[in-house]
Design a protein around this motif. Sequence first.
Motif, PDB file in Angstrom:
ATOM      1  N   GLY A 150      58.646  61.470  34.004  1.00 49.20           N
ATOM      2  CA  GLY A 150      58.905  60.024  34.054  1.00 49.20           C
ATOM      3  C   GLY A 150      59.303  59.462  32.696  1.00 49.20           C
ATOM      4  O   GLY A 150      59.713  58.307  32.591  1.00 49.20           O
TER       5      GLY A 150
ATOM      6  N   GLY B 113      61.455  49.392  32.474  1.00 50.86           N
ATOM      7  CA  GLY B 113      61.329  50.839  32.403  1.00 50.86           C
ATOM      8  C   GLY B 113      59.928  51.220  31.965  1.00 50.86           C
ATOM      9  O   GLY B 113      59.178  50.419  31.415  1.00 50.86           O
TER      10      GLY B 113
ATOM     11  N   GLU C 228      59.950  52.416  28.482  1.00 52.56           N
ATOM     12  CA  GLU C 228      60.729  51.468  27.667  1.00 52.56           C
ATOM     13  C   GLU C 228      60.109  50.062  27.595  1.00 52.56           C
ATOM     14  O   GLU C 228      60.323  49.337  26.620  1.00 52.56           O
ATOM     15  CB  GLU C 228      62.154  51.369  28.191  1.00 52.56           C
ATOM     16  CG  GLU C 228      62.983  52.653  28.033  1.00 52.56           C
ATOM     17  CD  GLU C 228      62.998  53.522  29.278  1.00 52.56           C
ATOM     18  OE1 GLU C 228      61.971  53.551  29.989  1.00 52.56           O
ATOM     19  OE2 GLU C 228      64.029  54.156  29.555  1.00 52.56           O
TER      20      GLU C 228
END
Length: 438
Positions: free
Chosen positions: A228, A294, A297
């Motif tokens: 991931g 994200g 992110e």
Amino acid sequence: MRILVVGTGAREHAICQSIAKDAELYSIMSKHNPGISRLSKFQISNENDIPTVEKYALENKIDMAIIGPEAPLEKGIVNSLEKIGIECVGPTQEAARIETDKEFMRNLFQDHNIKGSLVYKVFDNAQDAGKFIKDFNKDVVVKPIGLTGGKGVKIVGEHLRDAEDAKNYAKEIIDNKIGGHPKVVIEERLIGEEFTIQAMVDGDHIIPMPAVQDHPHAYEGDTGPITGGMGSYSDTNGLLPFLDQKNYSKSVKIMEETIKAIKTEVGPYKGILYGQFMLCNDGPRLVEYNARFGDPEAMNVIPLINTSLVGLCEDIVDGTLRKANFKPLATVCKYIVPKGYPLTNEGSNQVLKINEKKIYEEGALIYYAAVNQNNNEIYTSSSRALALVAMDDNIEDAEKICEASTQYVQGDVYHRRDVGTLKLIEKRIQHMQEIRTI
Ligand code: GLY
């Protein structure tokens, strides 16, 4: 104001941390995330169970909901909550198709002449898909059209050996309805450096956030299975060492045109739009969109937001989004994951010893992910356990702080020490220089 955050991971922990500064916070999470539970009133329930989320929201007189993950968006959580008068930061089921339906996404680019797309074709017949792969005669990417939790995309040269493997995988997707549909997208394989731009969107206006680069491979040196995301970094100026202002602006323009096209096709998009781009020798091309922040992110950009996130969320739902400020700092995020991740669950269900005080003293932040608190102990699951994030005046210093903080997490775990290091960043710059000469 009462705000409900839906979701369980480090991304939602980062959202909650920011929201809790200016609102009364509630959360629905599928496991007991110790970071979120300290900040909010919470209920442990399946975040995809929409009637349960609605009931909890009504009982607690929620004004606004922020939806973290994509699965409830695909199920139409925003449509349901809006029907009962709760405004949402997150797109409707129809607008979320930008992530949940890759055929819709690629066709949108084609029908609205949006730049930055690539050669692609969608098939519901394995023979036709096979013929296309054979005739194309270059490496391809094979994708299910629906959600697969990041596990469905396979690339020739990485997960697939050759065209024959690609044909077989395309057939498997159609036959087994991988991603929920008997359809497959075949795309040209792009060569370049990947990066992410996340943007707040109010239906018409977008505020792009600093660019980030994630590291999907499990092991150092960009090797091992795809995960991931093992960690990520961003730079002080919102760009990346291999991404200049011109290509950042071109990418943002692609996102603006996408938002306009979504509005025309299915109605306004409100929430966070995540653009994953590949910087190629002819500029940025869109690899895929996500209808959410994200992970990892989010943990790079949310701590940089210098404007109230509650205020920005109000602007998103009201359609009045204009401006946000970001701290001019570099960030490095490293995920600590259980042994065996992502291939086995041998590291799951172990107690982690986390010295939060030392981590904070080192100058880092902690965001809890797929862990479960039980009787004051923190247990791992088979997925990413927690993210450590450091911010500083340059990537090198942020990386050093982040790396130093990892010693305060004890257990049968590992992380990528190379994320954000000068050596890896130089490799990215070098790669981009080589591509530009192609
Ligand atoms: N970093 C990959 C994702 O959020 O889907």
